[in-house]
Design an enzyme around this catalytic site. Structure first.
Site, PDB file in Angstrom:
ATOM      1  N   GLN A 125       0.838  -1.158  -0.146  1.00 42.28           N
ATOM      2  CA  GLN A 125       0.038  -0.102   0.051  1.00 42.28           C
ATOM      3  C   GLN A 125       0.926   1.222   0.122  1.00 42.28           C
ATOM      4  OE1 GLN A 125      -1.741   0.761   3.727  1.00 42.28           O
ATOM      5  NE2 GLN A 125      -3.072   2.377   2.775  1.00 42.28           N
ATOM      6  N   SER A 128       0.940   6.647   2.227  1.00 43.10           N
ATOM      7  CA  SER A 128       1.720   7.831   2.904  1.00 43.10           C
ATOM      8  C   SER A 128       3.041   8.274   2.313  1.00 43.10           C
ATOM      9  CB  SER A 128       2.342   7.063   4.384  1.00 43.10           C
ATOM     10  OG  SER A 128       1.226   6.408   5.163  1.00 43.10           O
ATOM     11  N   SER A 160       4.403  -1.001   3.964  1.00 41.24           N
ATOM     12  CA  SER A 160       4.680  -2.195   4.559  1.00 41.24           C
ATOM     13  C   SER A 160       5.101  -3.491   3.645  1.00 41.24           C
ATOM     14  CB  SER A 160       3.419  -2.954   5.222  1.00 41.24           C
ATOM     15  OG  SER A 160       3.327  -2.095   6.368  1.00 41.24           O
ATOM     16  N   GLU A 244     -15.898  -2.488   4.970  1.00 43.87           N
ATOM     17  CA  GLU A 244     -15.545  -3.864   5.234  1.00 43.87           C
ATOM     18  C   GLU A 244     -14.199  -4.001   6.132  1.00 43.87           C
ATOM     19  OE1 GLU A 244     -16.334  -5.202   1.156  1.00 43.87           O
ATOM     20  OE2 GLU A 244     -16.377  -7.152   1.819  1.00 43.87           O
ATOM     21  N   ASN A 360      -4.740   6.426  16.245  1.00 39.88           N
ATOM     22  CA  ASN A 360      -5.667   6.449  17.230  1.00 39.88           C
ATOM     23  C   ASN A 360      -6.306   7.764  17.485  1.00 39.88           C
ATOM     24  OD1 ASN A 360      -5.348   3.760  17.023  1.00 39.88           O
ATOM     25  ND2 ASN A 360      -5.267   3.408  19.288  1.00 39.88           N
ATOM     26  N   GLU A 361      -5.317   8.682  17.503  1.00 40.18           N
ATOM     27  CA  GLU A 361      -5.858  10.020  17.526  1.00 40.18           C
ATOM     28  C   GLU A 361      -6.979  10.689  16.446  1.00 40.18           C
ATOM     29  OE1 GLU A 361      -2.513   9.463  18.075  1.00 40.18           O
ATOM     30  OE2 GLU A 361      -2.806   9.624  20.240  1.00 40.18           O
TER      31      GLU A 361
HETATM   32  C1  LIG Z   1       4.380  -0.539  10.919  1.00 43.52           C
HETATM   33  C2  LIG Z   1       3.826   0.466  10.188  1.00 43.52           C
HETATM   34  C3  LIG Z   1       3.222   0.215   8.724  1.00 43.52           C
HETATM   35  C4  LIG Z   1       2.862   0.978   8.022  1.00 43.52           C
HETATM   36  N1  LIG Z   1       2.382   0.573   6.543  1.00 43.52           N
HETATM   37  C5  LIG Z   1       1.939   1.324   5.862  1.00 43.52           C
HETATM   38  C6  LIG Z   1       1.772   1.160   4.500  1.00 43.52           C
HETATM   39  O1  LIG Z   1       1.758  -0.284   4.182  1.00 43.52           O
HETATM   40  N2  LIG Z   1       1.085   1.839   3.550  1.00 43.52           N
HETATM   41  C7  LIG Z   1       1.241   3.259   3.984  1.00 43.52           C
HETATM   42  O2  LIG Z   1       0.678   3.999   3.112  1.00 43.52           O
HETATM   43  N3  LIG Z   1       1.404   3.788   5.146  1.00 43.52           N
HETATM   44  C8  LIG Z   1       2.032   2.639   6.087  1.00 43.52           C
HETATM   45  N4  LIG Z   1       2.140   3.187   7.326  1.00 43.52           N
HETATM   46  C9  LIG Z   1       2.278   4.730   7.764  1.00 43.52           C
HETATM   47  C10 LIG Z   1       1.036   5.063   8.615  1.00 43.52           C
HETATM   48  O3  LIG Z   1      -0.187   5.093   7.869  1.00 43.52           O
HETATM   49  C11 LIG Z   1       1.427   6.676   9.267  1.00 43.52           C
HETATM   50  O4  LIG Z   1       2.335   6.475  10.028  1.00 43.52           O
HETATM   51  C12 LIG Z   1       0.234   7.079   9.920  1.00 43.52           C
HETATM   52  O5  LIG Z   1      -0.854   7.682   8.724  1.00 43.52           O
HETATM   53  C13 LIG Z   1       0.692   8.300  10.749  1.00 43.52           C
HETATM   54  O6  LIG Z   1       1.419   9.338   9.767  1.00 43.52           O
HETATM   55  P1  LIG Z   1       2.824   9.801  10.451  1.00 43.52           P
HETATM   56  O7  LIG Z   1       3.678   8.623  10.525  1.00 43.52           O
HETATM   57  O8  LIG Z   1       3.168  10.779   9.396  1.00 43.52           O
HETATM   58  O9  LIG Z   1       2.397  10.627  11.890  1.00 43.52           O
HETATM   59  P2  LIG Z   1       1.984  12.141  11.924  1.00 43.52           P
HETATM   60  O10 LIG Z   1       0.758  12.514  11.098  1.00 43.52           O
HETATM   61  O11 LIG Z   1       3.039  12.975  11.823  1.00 43.52           O
HETATM   62  O12 LIG Z   1       1.612  11.883  13.666  1.00 43.52           O
HETATM   63  C14 LIG Z   1       2.203  11.918  14.612  1.00 43.52           C
HETATM   64  C15 LIG Z   1       1.506  12.176  15.767  1.00 43.52           C
HETATM   65  O13 LIG Z   1       0.602  13.273  15.740  1.00 43.52           O
HETATM   66  C16 LIG Z   1      -0.543  12.996  15.736  1.00 43.52           C
HETATM   67  N5  LIG Z   1      -1.495  13.676  15.128  1.00 43.52           N
HETATM   68  C17 LIG Z   1      -1.345  14.280  13.774  1.00 43.52           C
HETATM   69  N6  LIG Z   1      -2.372  14.879  13.579  1.00 43.52           N
HETATM   70  C18 LIG Z   1      -3.287  15.086  14.592  1.00 43.52           C
HETATM   71  C19 LIG Z   1      -4.378  15.639  14.791  1.00 43.52           C
HETATM   72  N7  LIG Z   1      -4.958  16.145  13.782  1.00 43.52           N
HETATM   73  N8  LIG Z   1      -4.970  15.459  15.959  1.00 43.52           N
HETATM   74  C20 LIG Z   1      -4.233  14.731  17.006  1.00 43.52           C
HETATM   75  N9  LIG Z   1      -3.057  14.275  16.870  1.00 43.52           N
HETATM   76  C21 LIG Z   1      -2.646  14.302  15.533  1.00 43.52           C
HETATM   77  C22 LIG Z   1      -0.550  11.543  15.433  1.00 43.52           C
HETATM   78  O14 LIG Z   1      -1.682  10.992  15.931  1.00 43.52           O
HETATM   79  C23 LIG Z   1       0.614  10.932  16.037  1.00 43.52           C
HETATM   80  O15 LIG Z   1       0.276  10.688  17.343  1.00 43.52           O
HETATM   81  C24 LIG Z   1       2.841   2.233   8.536  1.00 43.52           C
HETATM   82  C25 LIG Z   1       3.219   2.801   9.487  1.00 43.52           C
HETATM   83  C26 LIG Z   1       3.667   1.631  10.540  1.00 43.52           C
HETATM   84  C27 LIG Z   1       4.173   2.351  11.889  1.00 43.52           C
END
Ligand SMILES: Cc1cc2nc3c(=O)[nH]c(=O)nc-3n(C[C@H](O)[C@H](O)[C@H](O)COP(=O)(O)OP(=O)(O)OC[C@H]3O[C@@H](n4cnc5c(N)ncnc54)[C@H](O)[C@@H]3O)c2cc1C
Lengths: 379, 318
Positions: A125, A128, A160, A244, A360-361
């Site tokens: 996928q 991100s 992933s 789903e 989760n946020e």
């Molecule tokens: C093991 C793993 C597998 C993954 N696999 C995939 C994949 O296969 N494909 C893919 O596309 N992505 C993947 N991801 C990425 C994942 O979807 C993103 O990490 C996720 O969407 C969060 O984005 P970020 O890491 O940039 O964190 P950020 O968006 O920078 O967030 C950092 C922190 O800030 C908080 N935050 C941000 N905005 C807000 C808000 N508006 N209100 C409150 N809190 C907020 C977040 O909740 C988090 O706690 C994977 C991530 C992990 C850890």
């Protein structure tokens, strides 16, 4: 209202159980997040598929058993209870496939699904980006129109299993001039080995190359790999992420089996009083999740869409999973520190649960706004 | 497998909800807490007319036979509206009374809502002994009809009044069905707690949309929103446990429902109090009626630890 399965469902359960009993590898496969483990898990998918157990809820035409959601739940319970290996094509099966069933063309389904079912094509996928995490709609990787298709450029990350996968699906900005960031996005599939794609594995917390970043430099994608209409990608991606997926992303079978193993571990250590209530809560949580899912599946079967309810689901299982595995490590004491045990691998993976699939946020915001009707907020 | 309420069940719950909404239960609760039972008794009869107590009474004694799912649904509504009185104890008494003589004499009045019953275990407290007409004590020899009750002791929940029962009295049964009765007590307590939690969440959501600070509704602050989202998650996962337990009536399922519903309600109570600020800390404000009940139900008919022990006893069950 009842919890009893039909005779046919029970027969299906028995068939699944005896097949798994005969086929599940007796010693665990090497970790799915390593090259060697990846290959072993691909072979396992082929074995599942040979007897049509890899995608039981799909139509038979694509290698499934037309089993429906209840039997899928039954199958998952048996699958995890049997201690069967992790599923290498989880992203394809739980995200891309439902999208294609709902929004793909017949040609796309015929071309993509059979090789997904056998594990011959493993999907990653690519949603991100470095600057687009929780605020996914701000993504910048772009697609530019060209003869017969699109040229993709930009960077994707945290994908992933992309280190070893074959193909990927993701959203790209194909119209930079729209008034809103959710508009002008196109959902499409591309080859991870196509010219212009560079895959750089990223080591996760335990050092395993479980995900990767993707650099795309003028990667050609033919029109036949666009899902739905160009420019309408956001709606398509979100519709399949909601319904789903809330049910299928993490099955209760997974947690029932884990809670059971935790209980057995606790008893084998003499039922220590200090962890008593945490072990009980693990059993209770698995049962709660099972029944919650049965209720959701029943509503789904009556034609209801589940939408924002899947956010309740997501927060629950991800926090539950961490609590359960932490309890196991605490119980194990010194042994719990060892890496490369089932429990420690599970623990490392559980830590990511509150981050991926929408943090989760973000899920709590959805619950607050869409289920509780609270005003949009100061964040 | 169709784990979904049918139309009749949903309608039963909705009609109870409508009836209790119209009954202005908060003022009934306040009378009850002062020892004035008149309006509580009137309400009790209307609850009986809706069929609630009959759901625990065998058909032979003018009841409808035991219907745990419908009882659970009814008790969610009773909790949601903070209905006072020995509700759980009355349906528990109905299960305990199986000897034909006493059953014939006592049960029809329970089903009709003419009498309330209360039950004390060993030397424990009976709820609302001064309001109940039937006092049952569970002793080593069996089930006794106690001759009366001792002095009233206040509960943390002003609407619950705790009374020891007088020793002695007629021996009604030597081997009453203790286990099924306790299961029903736990199930209905869990349901009542879930209703209490749902009411607390509802009222708090309404409050945070209305109350403004710093120029905006406090419900737009993320920490406020997230606490309420967590309360919703906890309550939503208690509901299927409750209904599942009502279907299976196994000791493990019922105990799991009890601990989860009571913990969810209690956590929601803490959140509700916090998000109301000082007004939530007053007895004058109606929120208090649910806040104190959430605390009381948590230990009634099985503390969280006792319930967890039940879940752990035995082998693989789910
Ligand atoms: C093991 C793993 C597998 C993954 N696999 C995939 C994949 O296969 N494909 C893919 O596309 N992505 C993947 N991801 C990425 C994942 O979807 C993103 O990490 C996720 O969407 C969060 O984005 P970020 O890491 O940039 O964190 P950020 O968006 O920078 O967030 C950092 C922190 O800030 C908080 N935050 C941000 N905005 C807000 C808000 N508006 N209100 C409150 N809190 C907020 C977040 O909740 C988090 O706690 C994977 C991530 C992990 C850890």
């Amino acid at each position: 209202m009842d919890l009893a399965f039909t005779q046919e469902d029970e027969a299906f359960r028995a068939e699944a159980r005896s097949w798994l009993h005969a086929h599940v590898p007796t010693s665990p496969l090497p970790s799915l997040e390593t090259e060697e483990g990846f290959a072993a898990h691909r072979a396992w998918e082929a074995e599942l598929a040979a007897d049509r157990w890899s995608v039981v809820n799909w139509p038979t035409a694509y290698g499934g058993r037309d089993a429906g959601i209840v039997r899928w739940l039954v199958f998952e319970e048996e699958y995890y209870a049997a201690g069967a290996p992790g599923r290498v094509n989880q992203n394809g099966i739980s995200l891309l496939a439902p999208t294609l069933f709902d929004h793909g063309t017949q040609e796309q389904r015929d071309r993509v699904l059979p090789s997904m079912a056998t594990g011959r094509t493993v999907w990653a996928q690519a949603w991100s980006e470095p600057e687009a995490g929780s605020d996914l709609a701000s993504l910048r990787a772009k697609g530019v129109r060209t003869e017969g298709g699109w040229m993709l450029s930009g960077q994707k990350t945290w994908s992933s299993r992309a280190a070893f996968a074959d193909r990927a699906f993701g959203l790209f900005r194909t119209d930079p001039d729209t008034p809103k960031p959710h508009q002008g996005l196109t959902y499409l599939m591309f080859d991870l080995r196509a010219p212009g794609v560079t895959v750089r594995p990223i080591r996760r917390l335990d050092g395993k190359p479980a995900f990767a970043e993707l650099f795309l430099d003028e990667v050609f994608v033919p029109d036949e790999d666009v899902i739905g209409e160009p420019g309408r990608g956001w709606r398509i991606a979100m519709s399949t992420a909601g319904n789903e997926r809330g049910l299928m992303l993490r099955s209760p079978g997974r947690f029932l089996a884990a809670a059971d193993r935790l209980h057995t571990l606790w008893q084998s250590l003499g039922s220590p009083g200090a962890t008593r209530s945490r072990v009980a809560d693990a059993l209770i949580g698995a049962r709660a999740y099972q029944l919650f899912t049965y209720a959701a599946a029943s509503r789904f079967l009556e034609g209801e869409t589940l939408g924002p309810e899947s956010s309740l689901n997501k927060v629950f299982w991800s926090e539950y999973d961490i609590a359960l595995t932490e309890t196991a490590l605490d119980l194990l004491g010194e042994e719990g520190e060892l890496a490369d045990t089932d429990w420690s691998e599970r623990y490392v993976f559980s830590l990511a649960g509150p981050i991926y699939a929408g943090t989760n946020e973000i899920q709590r915001d959805i619950i607050a706004e869409r289920l509780l009707g609270l005003p949009k907020g100061r964040r | 497998m169709r784990f979904l309420l049918d139309a009749e069940q949903r309608e039963f719950a909705a009609s109870l909800d409508a009836m209790l909404t119209a009954a202005d239960t908060p003022s009934v609760v306040r009378d009850w807490s002062r020892g004035d039972h008149a309006r509580g008794r009137a309400l009790w009869r209307r609850i009986a007319e809706a069929g609630v107590f009959a759901l625990a009474v065998p058909e032979a004694y003018e009841g409808l036979g035991q219907h745990p799912v419908e009882l659970a649904l009814a008790f969610v509504e009773l909790g949601r509206h903070a209905v006072p009185g020995p509700l759980v104890e009355t349906v528990t008494a109905a299960t305990l009374l199986t000897e034909p003589g006493p059953a014939k004499r006592l049960l029809p009045a329970l089903a009709a809502g003419e009498t309330m019953a209360t039950v004390a275990r060993d030397h424990g407290y009976a709820l609302d002994g001064e309001a109940a007409g039937i006092h049952l004590s569970l002793t080593a020899e069996g089930l006794r009809l106690a001759p009366g009750h001792g002095p009233v002791r206040p509960s943390l929940d002003p609407a619950r009044r705790l009374t020891p029962l007088d020793p002695g009295g007629e021996l009604l049964a030597t081997g009453p069905p203790l286990a099924p009765a306790l299961l029903l007590a736990r199930l209905t307590t869990a349901a009542q707690a879930l209703g209490v939690g749902l009411a607390l969440l509802d009222r708090t959501v309404t409050h945070v949309k209305r109350r403004t600070q710093f120029g905006v509704p406090i419900g737009s602050f993320q920490t406020v929103r997230h606490q309420l989202a967590d309360a919703r998650i906890a309550l939503e996962f208690a509901r299927p446990l409750l209904l599942g337990a009502a279907l299976t009536m196994t000791a493990e399922d019922v105990a799991a429902a009890k601990v989860t519903a009571c913990e969810a309600a209690y956590r929601t109570a803490r959140t509700a109090l916090q998000l109301h600020g000082a007004i939530g800390y007053t007895a004058e404000y109606d929120l208090s009626l649910w806040l104190t009940k959430a605390r009381a139900l948590r230990t009634a008919w099985g503390s969280p630890d006792e319930c967890r022990d039940t879940v752990l006893s035995g082998g693989r069950r789910w």
